[in-house]
Design a protein around this motif. Structure first.
Motif, PDB file in Angstrom:
ATOM      1  N   ARG A  67       0.820  -1.028   0.144  1.00  0.00           N
ATOM      2  CA  ARG A  67       0.068   0.061  -0.198  1.00  0.00           C
ATOM      3  C   ARG A  67       0.785   1.611  -0.077  1.00  0.00           C
ATOM      4  O   ARG A  67       1.484   1.100   0.435  1.00  0.00           O
ATOM      5  N   ALA A  68       0.417   2.262  -0.566  1.00  0.00           N
ATOM      6  CA  ALA A  68       1.008   4.023  -0.226  1.00  0.00           C
ATOM      7  C   ALA A  68       0.885   4.356   1.113  1.00  0.00           C
ATOM      8  O   ALA A  68      -0.457   3.652   1.547  1.00  0.00           O
ATOM      9  N   THR A  69       1.383   4.644   1.460  1.00  0.00           N
ATOM     10  CA  THR A  69       0.954   5.697   3.311  1.00  0.00           C
ATOM     11  C   THR A  69       1.815   7.067   2.293  1.00  0.00           C
ATOM     12  O   THR A  69       2.379   6.982   2.157  1.00  0.00           O
ATOM     13  N   ALA A  70       0.830   8.092   3.170  1.00  0.00           N
ATOM     14  CA  ALA A  70       1.320  10.162   3.354  1.00  0.00           C
ATOM     15  C   ALA A  70       1.751  10.144   4.779  1.00  0.00           C
ATOM     16  O   ALA A  70       0.283  10.155   4.898  1.00  0.00           O
ATOM     17  N   SER A  71       2.487  11.131   5.617  1.00  0.00           N
ATOM     18  CA  SER A  71       2.468  11.677   6.389  1.00  0.00           C
ATOM     19  C   SER A  71       2.209  13.237   6.059  1.00  0.00           C
ATOM     20  O   SER A  71       3.009  13.830   5.910  1.00  0.00           O
ATOM     21  N   HIS A  88      -4.116  13.122  -2.579  1.00  0.00           N
ATOM     22  CA  HIS A  88      -4.651  12.005  -3.475  1.00  0.00           C
ATOM     23  C   HIS A  88      -3.636  11.136  -3.480  1.00  0.00           C
ATOM     24  O   HIS A  88      -2.315  11.838  -4.290  1.00  0.00           O
ATOM     25  N   LEU A  89      -4.069  10.027  -2.849  1.00  0.00           N
ATOM     26  CA  LEU A  89      -2.713   8.836  -2.442  1.00  0.00           C
ATOM     27  C   LEU A  89      -2.784   7.676  -3.365  1.00  0.00           C
ATOM     28  O   LEU A  89      -4.267   7.238  -3.286  1.00  0.00           O
ATOM     29  N   ARG A  90      -1.462   7.677  -3.984  1.00  0.00           N
ATOM     30  CA  ARG A  90      -1.633   5.728  -5.479  1.00  0.00           C
ATOM     31  C   ARG A  90      -0.767   5.144  -4.552  1.00  0.00           C
ATOM     32  O   ARG A  90       0.659   5.411  -4.589  1.00  0.00           O
ATOM     33  N   THR A  91      -0.796   3.810  -4.916  1.00  0.00           N
ATOM     34  CA  THR A  91       0.070   2.310  -5.071  1.00  0.00           C
ATOM     35  C   THR A  91      -0.108   3.108  -6.461  1.00  0.00           C
ATOM     36  O   THR A  91      -0.864   2.471  -7.022  1.00  0.00           O
ATOM     37  N   GLU A  92       1.662   2.086  -7.427  1.00  0.00           N
ATOM     38  CA  GLU A  92       1.337   1.857  -8.455  1.00  0.00           C
ATOM     39  C   GLU A  92       2.188   1.049  -8.448  1.00  0.00           C
ATOM     40  O   GLU A  92       3.270   0.763  -7.306  1.00  0.00           O
ATOM     41  N   GLY A 131       8.705  -3.010  -8.465  1.00  0.00           N
ATOM     42  CA  GLY A 131       8.171  -2.308  -9.260  1.00  0.00           C
ATOM     43  C   GLY A 131       6.417  -1.273  -8.550  1.00  0.00           C
ATOM     44  O   GLY A 131       6.260  -0.192  -8.982  1.00  0.00           O
ATOM     45  N   ILE A 132       6.948  -1.835  -6.983  1.00  0.00           N
ATOM     46  CA  ILE A 132       5.580  -0.666  -6.041  1.00  0.00           C
ATOM     47  C   ILE A 132       6.228   0.590  -5.823  1.00  0.00           C
ATOM     48  O   ILE A 132       7.353   0.483  -5.177  1.00  0.00           O
ATOM     49  N   THR A 133       5.435   1.443  -5.724  1.00  0.00           N
ATOM     50  CA  THR A 133       5.812   2.500  -5.192  1.00  0.00           C
ATOM     51  C   THR A 133       4.740   2.842  -4.519  1.00  0.00           C
ATOM     52  O   THR A 133       3.332   3.158  -5.451  1.00  0.00           O
ATOM     53  N   GLY A 134       4.539   4.270  -4.527  1.00  0.00           N
ATOM     54  CA  GLY A 134       3.980   5.296  -3.448  1.00  0.00           C
ATOM     55  C   GLY A 134       4.006   6.924  -3.856  1.00  0.00           C
ATOM     56  O   GLY A 134       4.988   7.701  -4.848  1.00  0.00           O
ATOM     57  N   ASP A 135       2.567   7.056  -4.765  1.00  0.00           N
ATOM     58  CA  ASP A 135       2.783   8.587  -5.124  1.00  0.00           C
ATOM     59  C   ASP A 135       1.283   9.630  -4.802  1.00  0.00           C
ATOM     60  O   ASP A 135       0.475   8.798  -4.478  1.00  0.00           O
ATOM     61  N   ALA A 136       1.730  11.134  -5.437  1.00  0.00           N
ATOM     62  CA  ALA A 136       0.497  11.666  -4.588  1.00  0.00           C
ATOM     63  C   ALA A 136       0.260  13.050  -5.363  1.00  0.00           C
ATOM     64  O   ALA A 136       1.519  13.085  -6.267  1.00  0.00           O
ATOM     65  N   LEU A 154       3.684  15.834  -6.011  1.00  0.00           N
ATOM     66  CA  LEU A 154       4.382  15.590  -5.317  1.00  0.00           C
ATOM     67  C   LEU A 154       5.714  14.346  -5.942  1.00  0.00           C
ATOM     68  O   LEU A 154       4.575  13.747  -6.783  1.00  0.00           O
ATOM     69  N   GLY A 155       6.663  14.002  -6.033  1.00  0.00           N
ATOM     70  CA  GLY A 155       7.051  12.842  -5.467  1.00  0.00           C
ATOM     71  C   GLY A 155       6.938  11.640  -5.405  1.00  0.00           C
ATOM     72  O   GLY A 155       6.788  11.437  -3.944  1.00  0.00           O
ATOM     73  N   GLY A 156       7.163  10.465  -6.350  1.00  0.00           N
ATOM     74  CA  GLY A 156       6.866   9.631  -5.428  1.00  0.00           C
ATOM     75  C   GLY A 156       8.004   8.548  -4.765  1.00  0.00           C
ATOM     76  O   GLY A 156       9.128   9.083  -4.673  1.00  0.00           O
ATOM     77  N   SER A 157       7.531   7.735  -3.987  1.00  0.00           N
ATOM     78  CA  SER A 157       8.928   7.187  -3.096  1.00  0.00           C
ATOM     79  C   SER A 157       9.336   6.376  -3.982  1.00  0.00           C
ATOM     80  O   SER A 157       8.724   6.432  -5.174  1.00  0.00           O
ATOM     81  N   ASP A 158      10.801   5.962  -3.189  1.00  0.00           N
ATOM     82  CA  ASP A 158      11.557   4.648  -3.870  1.00  0.00           C
ATOM     83  C   ASP A 158      11.029   3.442  -4.123  1.00  0.00           C
ATOM     84  O   ASP A 158       9.485   3.068  -3.338  1.00  0.00           O
TER      85      ASP A 158
END
Length: 162
Positions: A67-71, A88-92, A131-136, A154-158
């Motif tokens: 999953r994606a999370t954001a703080s 708007h948060l996404r698991t990609e 290939g799983i990242t979090g993006d928002a 926002l920039g996505g996670s690693d």
């Protein structure tokens, strides 16, 4: 005197039994890949509101779900400064949306001067590794600024190492 020492020694030994004699299962540790904090200052009435968001991808070690999370933290909020503030948060997976969520933080920003909130996409099971990242993206509308709703990508996670 002997019985008193014996009872003290016995109590001391019994106190160690849970530590030495019983083991508990190790808690599963999740794997995270996160951005550093991404900050933006919004030109609002009174003091400008400053927002900082950290986006992560997370894997549950026990189940393999992702999953994606954001703080999000902010300062100089309150004062009813926003018409809208949605995260708007996404698991990609390889930049293709697997699952998403929208967290409406308008009320929090409008009523609390400073704080921290969390946003989470529901767990997704059965995603093949890699290939799983979090993006928002933030969609915001500052009250009485004469401008339309603004978009902050926002920039996505690693990428999660699975």
């Amino acid at each position: 005197m002997k019985s008193r020492l014996l009872s003290t020694a016995t109590i001391g030994a019994l106190a160690l039994v849970p530590v030495l004699g019983l083991t508990t299962p190790a808690a599963a540790s999740n794997v995270y890949a996160c951005t550093t904090g991404q900050q933006k200052e919004f030109a609002t009435s009174g003091w400008n509101t400053v927002v900082n968001i950290r986006v992560c991808a997370e894997e549950d070690d026990a189940t393999g779900a992702v999953r994606a999370t954001a703080s999000m933290s902010w300062k100089n909020g309150g004062g009813n400064k926003f018409n809208n503030f949605d995260l708007h948060l996404r698991t990609e997976k390889y930049d293709v949306v697997v699952k998403g969520a929208v967290c409406d933080f308008t009320s929090k920003l409008n009523t609390v001067e400073a704080g921290v909130v969390e946003c989470q996409v529901p767990w997704t099971h059965g995603v093949t590794p890699g290939g799983i990242t979090g993006d928002a993206t933030v969609l915001s509308d500052v009250k009485d600024d004469g401008a339309a709703e603004a978009r902050w990508d926002l920039g996505g996670s690693d990428t999660l190492v699975q």
